[in-house]
Motif scaffolding. Sequence first.
Motif, PDB file in Angstrom:
ATOM      1  N   PHE A  72       0.843  -1.200   0.000  1.00 40.43           N
ATOM      2  CA  PHE A  72       0.000   0.000   0.000  1.00 40.43           C
ATOM      3  C   PHE A  72       0.881   1.255   0.000  1.00 40.43           C
ATOM      4  O   PHE A  72       0.692   2.166  -0.806  1.00 40.43           O
ATOM      5  CB  PHE A  72      -0.921  -0.016   1.226  1.00 40.43           C
ATOM      6  CG  PHE A  72      -1.712   1.240   1.409  1.00 40.43           C
ATOM      7  CD1 PHE A  72      -2.849   1.479   0.650  1.00 40.43           C
ATOM      8  CD2 PHE A  72      -1.316   2.195   2.337  1.00 40.43           C
ATOM      9  CE1 PHE A  72      -3.583   2.646   0.811  1.00 40.43           C
ATOM     10  CE2 PHE A  72      -2.046   3.367   2.501  1.00 40.43           C
ATOM     11  CZ  PHE A  72      -3.178   3.587   1.733  1.00 40.43           C
ATOM     12  N   HIS A  73       1.848   1.285   0.914  1.00 39.32           N
ATOM     13  CA  HIS A  73       2.694   2.470   1.020  1.00 39.32           C
ATOM     14  C   HIS A  73       3.706   2.567  -0.121  1.00 39.32           C
ATOM     15  O   HIS A  73       4.109   3.676  -0.490  1.00 39.32           O
ATOM     16  CB  HIS A  73       3.386   2.516   2.379  1.00 39.32           C
ATOM     17  CG  HIS A  73       2.456   2.890   3.487  1.00 39.32           C
ATOM     18  ND1 HIS A  73       1.730   4.043   3.495  1.00 39.32           N
ATOM     19  CD2 HIS A  73       2.125   2.234   4.637  1.00 39.32           C
ATOM     20  CE1 HIS A  73       1.001   4.106   4.595  1.00 39.32           C
ATOM     21  NE2 HIS A  73       1.222   3.023   5.298  1.00 39.32           N
ATOM     22  N   ARG A  74       4.092   1.460  -0.667  1.00 39.43           N
ATOM     23  CA  ARG A  74       5.017   1.498  -1.817  1.00 39.43           C
ATOM     24  C   ARG A  74       4.427   2.338  -2.943  1.00 39.43           C
ATOM     25  O   ARG A  74       5.145   3.069  -3.633  1.00 39.43           O
ATOM     26  CB  ARG A  74       5.305   0.083  -2.297  1.00 39.43           C
ATOM     27  CG  ARG A  74       6.324   0.037  -3.406  1.00 39.43           C
ATOM     28  CD  ARG A  74       6.587  -1.384  -3.837  1.00 39.43           C
ATOM     29  NE  ARG A  74       7.624  -1.407  -4.852  1.00 39.43           N
ATOM     30  CZ  ARG A  74       8.185  -2.483  -5.295  1.00 39.43           C
ATOM     31  NH1 ARG A  74       7.837  -3.666  -4.823  1.00 39.43           N
ATOM     32  NH2 ARG A  74       9.109  -2.427  -6.214  1.00 39.43           N
ATOM     33  N   ASP A  75       3.117   2.245  -3.113  1.00 38.03           N
ATOM     34  CA  ASP A  75       2.457   3.027  -4.162  1.00 38.03           C
ATOM     35  C   ASP A  75       2.443   4.529  -3.863  1.00 38.03           C
ATOM     36  O   ASP A  75       2.128   5.329  -4.738  1.00 38.03           O
ATOM     37  CB  ASP A  75       1.018   2.524  -4.363  1.00 38.03           C
ATOM     38  CG  ASP A  75       0.958   1.154  -5.029  1.00 38.03           C
ATOM     39  OD1 ASP A  75       1.975   0.739  -5.639  1.00 38.03           O
ATOM     40  OD2 ASP A  75      -0.092   0.504  -4.923  1.00 38.03           O
ATOM     41  N   GLN A  76       2.761   4.912  -2.627  1.00 38.34           N
ATOM     42  CA  GLN A  76       2.782   6.322  -2.263  1.00 38.34           C
ATOM     43  C   GLN A  76       4.175   6.952  -2.399  1.00 38.34           C
ATOM     44  O   GLN A  76       4.320   8.157  -2.252  1.00 38.34           O
ATOM     45  CB  GLN A  76       2.283   6.495  -0.829  1.00 38.34           C
ATOM     46  CG  GLN A  76       0.818   6.122  -0.667  1.00 38.34           C
ATOM     47  CD  GLN A  76       0.380   6.227   0.790  1.00 38.34           C
ATOM     48  OE1 GLN A  76       1.040   5.751   1.687  1.00 38.34           O
ATOM     49  NE2 GLN A  76      -0.766   6.868   0.983  1.00 38.34           N
TER      50      GLN A  76
END
Length: 176
Positions: free
Chosen positions: A168-172
């Motif tokens: 999830f955070h990788r996409d941010q």
Amino acid sequence: MSEPPPVDRAAIAADLDRARRALHDLLDHASPEDFERRSNGTRWTNEQLLFHMVFGYMVARRLLVLVRVFSRLPDPIGHGFARALDAGTPVFHQINYLGSCAAATVFNRRRMGRHCDRVIAKLQRSLSKESETNLRRSMAFPVRWDPFFTETMTLEQVYRYPGKHFDFHRDQLTLG
């Protein structure tokens, strides 16, 4: 009533290793400017967010302990604990934000990869030792704390949680 299928430990272990390798790839290919750039949809810089992604694995280790304890207590105690944690969500989010900002100064771009390696190795070892019975143990969770927490989570789900959090955070990230 039929016995549930065994937990696919190999899949969990592979996901832990996938994220470990992905983190190293991100760290190896980011420029100094990339680390300082703001991430997308958070208040963190990319470096702080990368630490927060590692922190998800650190948190999972502590959650495993909680599930082992609370799964042995009467359900109302676990549900009360989860409700109390949910009530403190605003404070949790502030501590979560500031904690990752501060921790990223210690477990920075040069140290977080090695730290992640150690944490994931510990998760791998504990996963390999878990009994099927333990992997099915569950407790109530504070669902307002994290979008990947469900009302009740098993030990198996806790082992799978940090990979979802990582992705999830990788996409941010806003790396070059």
